[in-house]
Design a protein around this motif. Structure first.
Motif, PDB file in Angstrom:
ATOM      1  N   ILE A   1       0.684  -1.202  -0.167  1.00 42.55           N
ATOM      2  CA  ILE A   1       0.008   0.043   0.109  1.00 42.55           C
ATOM      3  C   ILE A   1       0.825   1.320  -0.169  1.00 42.55           C
ATOM      4  CG2 ILE A   1      -1.678   1.505   1.281  1.00 42.55           C
ATOM      5  CD1 ILE A   1      -2.855  -1.266   0.245  1.00 42.55           C
ATOM      6  N   MET A   2       0.299   2.039  -0.925  1.00 43.95           N
ATOM      7  CA  MET A   2       1.216   3.595  -0.893  1.00 43.95           C
ATOM      8  C   MET A   2       0.299   4.579  -1.168  1.00 43.95           C
ATOM      9  SD  MET A   2       4.151   4.764  -4.000  1.00 43.95           S
ATOM     10  CE  MET A   2       4.870   3.162  -3.593  1.00 43.95           C
TER      11      MET A   2
ATOM     12  N   GLY B   1     -15.015  -6.297  -1.155  1.00 40.04           N
ATOM     13  CA  GLY B   1     -13.647  -6.874  -1.132  1.00 40.04           C
ATOM     14  C   GLY B   1     -12.780  -7.116  -2.459  1.00 40.04           C
ATOM     15  N   VAL B   2     -11.457  -7.040  -2.177  1.00 34.60           N
ATOM     16  CA  VAL B   2     -10.811  -7.249  -3.455  1.00 34.60           C
ATOM     17  C   VAL B   2      -9.735  -8.544  -3.053  1.00 34.60           C
ATOM     18  CG1 VAL B   2      -9.159  -6.337  -4.856  1.00 34.60           C
ATOM     19  CG2 VAL B   2     -11.066  -4.996  -4.060  1.00 34.60           C
ATOM     20  N   ASP B   3      -9.722  -9.588  -3.717  1.00 38.88           N
ATOM     21  CA  ASP B   3      -8.807 -10.641  -3.564  1.00 38.88           C
ATOM     22  C   ASP B   3      -7.803 -10.499  -4.712  1.00 38.88           C
ATOM     23  OD1 ASP B   3     -10.038 -11.605  -1.192  1.00 38.88           O
ATOM     24  OD2 ASP B   3     -11.488 -12.914  -2.603  1.00 38.88           O
ATOM     25  N   ILE B   4      -6.507 -10.697  -4.328  1.00 37.14           N
ATOM     26  CA  ILE B   4      -5.394 -10.804  -5.484  1.00 37.14           C
ATOM     27  C   ILE B   4      -4.822 -12.005  -5.360  1.00 37.14           C
ATOM     28  CG2 ILE B   4      -3.285  -9.543  -6.132  1.00 37.14           C
ATOM     29  CD1 ILE B   4      -5.779  -7.812  -6.037  1.00 37.14           C
ATOM     30  N   TYR B   5      -4.526 -12.793  -6.632  1.00 35.59           N
ATOM     31  CA  TYR B   5      -4.046 -13.973  -6.608  1.00 35.59           C
ATOM     32  C   TYR B   5      -2.955 -13.993  -7.487  1.00 35.59           C
ATOM     33  CZ  TYR B   5      -8.439 -15.816  -4.535  1.00 35.59           C
ATOM     34  OH  TYR B   5      -9.439 -15.931  -3.800  1.00 35.59           O
ATOM     35  N   LEU B   6      -1.957 -14.701  -7.357  1.00 36.10           N
ATOM     36  CA  LEU B   6      -0.667 -14.958  -8.192  1.00 36.10           C
ATOM     37  C   LEU B   6      -1.202 -16.376  -8.982  1.00 36.10           C
ATOM     38  CD1 LEU B   6       1.985 -14.053  -9.113  1.00 36.10           C
ATOM     39  CD2 LEU B   6       2.867 -15.687  -7.430  1.00 36.10           C
TER      40      LEU B   6
ATOM     41  N   ALA C   1      -3.013 -11.150  -1.609  1.00 29.56           N
ATOM     42  CA  ALA C   1      -3.347 -10.398  -0.673  1.00 29.56           C
ATOM     43  C   ALA C   1      -4.938 -10.198  -0.597  1.00 29.56           C
ATOM     44  CB  ALA C   1      -3.030  -8.756  -1.270  1.00 29.56           C
ATOM     45  N   LYS C   2      -5.572  -9.351   0.387  1.00 35.58           N
ATOM     46  CA  LYS C   2      -7.100  -9.246   0.320  1.00 35.58           C
ATOM     47  C   LYS C   2      -7.162  -7.864   1.016  1.00 35.58           C
ATOM     48  CE  LYS C   2      -8.684 -13.902   1.870  1.00 35.58           C
ATOM     49  NZ  LYS C   2      -9.678 -14.167   0.871  1.00 35.58           N
ATOM     50  N   TYR C   3      -8.078  -7.269   0.172  1.00 29.69           N
ATOM     51  CA  TYR C   3      -8.382  -5.893   0.658  1.00 29.69           C
ATOM     52  C   TYR C   3      -9.827  -5.632   0.891  1.00 29.69           C
ATOM     53  CZ  TYR C   3      -3.831  -4.836  -1.307  1.00 29.69           C
ATOM     54  OH  TYR C   3      -2.550  -4.819  -1.966  1.00 29.69           O
ATOM     55  N   SER C   4     -10.075  -4.990   2.114  1.00 27.52           N
ATOM     56  CA  SER C   4     -11.272  -4.325   2.109  1.00 27.52           C
ATOM     57  C   SER C   4     -11.642  -3.051   1.514  1.00 27.52           C
ATOM     58  CB  SER C   4     -12.144  -4.593   3.421  1.00 27.52           C
ATOM     59  OG  SER C   4     -11.359  -3.689   4.446  1.00 27.52           O
TER      60      SER C   4
ATOM     61  N   HIS D   1      -6.301  -4.226   4.499  1.00 27.45           N
ATOM     62  CA  HIS D   1      -5.585  -5.257   3.792  1.00 27.45           C
ATOM     63  C   HIS D   1      -4.844  -6.267   4.562  1.00 27.45           C
ATOM     64  CE1 HIS D   1      -2.268  -2.414   4.560  1.00 27.45           C
ATOM     65  NE2 HIS D   1      -1.620  -3.151   4.507  1.00 27.45           N
ATOM     66  N   LYS D   2      -4.567  -7.479   4.048  1.00 28.68           N
ATOM     67  CA  LYS D   2      -3.815  -8.538   4.432  1.00 28.68           C
ATOM     68  C   LYS D   2      -3.130  -9.098   3.297  1.00 28.68           C
ATOM     69  CE  LYS D   2      -4.298 -12.893   7.142  1.00 28.68           C
ATOM     70  NZ  LYS D   2      -5.002 -13.825   7.774  1.00 28.68           N
ATOM     71  N   HIS D   3      -1.742  -8.938   3.671  1.00 27.56           N
ATOM     72  CA  HIS D   3      -0.650  -9.587   2.608  1.00 27.56           C
ATOM     73  C   HIS D   3      -0.431 -10.906   3.194  1.00 27.56           C
ATOM     74  CE1 HIS D   3       0.086  -5.404   0.937  1.00 27.56           C
ATOM     75  NE2 HIS D   3      -0.953  -5.624   0.861  1.00 27.56           N
ATOM     76  N   LYS D   4       0.002 -11.804   1.890  1.00 27.92           N
ATOM     77  CA  LYS D   4       0.580 -13.140   2.476  1.00 27.92           C
ATOM     78  C   LYS D   4       2.073 -12.985   2.926  1.00 27.92           C
ATOM     79  CE  LYS D   4       1.821 -17.228   0.074  1.00 27.92           C
ATOM     80  NZ  LYS D   4       2.255 -17.987   1.150  1.00 27.92           N
TER      81      LYS D   4
END
Length: 92
Positions: A20-21, A54-59, A71-74, A87-90
């Motif tokens: 996050i920036m 919610g936003v989920d980020i997958y590789l 990562a997961k973002y609300s 947010h929660k990052h792996k």
């Protein structure tokens, strides 16, 4: 002057990561299509899934389709603008 950017997605990095920036999510993946990779890495890309607040980020591994949650973002939608609330990052 704000550009109202919520997420920046880029690729072709050696190490996939998220951070996050200035209340903006920055997402990196490796390269999606090359066979010229260093070390024990595989071609992959990021997938962003937005459902409600919610936003989920997958590789996603290009060859196999296998997914790893990065990562997961609300988010909150107010006045037609998203705000990243948490947010929660792996972890590594």
């Amino acid at each position: 002057m704000g550009y109202k950017v919520n997420f920046v997605l880029n690729g072709h990095k050696n190490v996939p990561n998220t951070w996050i920036m200035d209340n903006m999510g920055v997402l990196n993946s490796r390269t999606a299509t090359t066979g010229k990779l260093r070390g024990d890495t595989r071609s992959c890309y990021n997938q962003m899934i937005i459902i409600g607040e919610g936003v989920d980020i997958y590789l996603v591994m290009t060859e196999t389709g296998q997914k790893q949650n990065l990562a997961k973002y609300s988010v909150e939608l107010k006045d037609e603008e998203f705000t990243i609330c948490s947010h929660k990052h792996k972890s590594g």
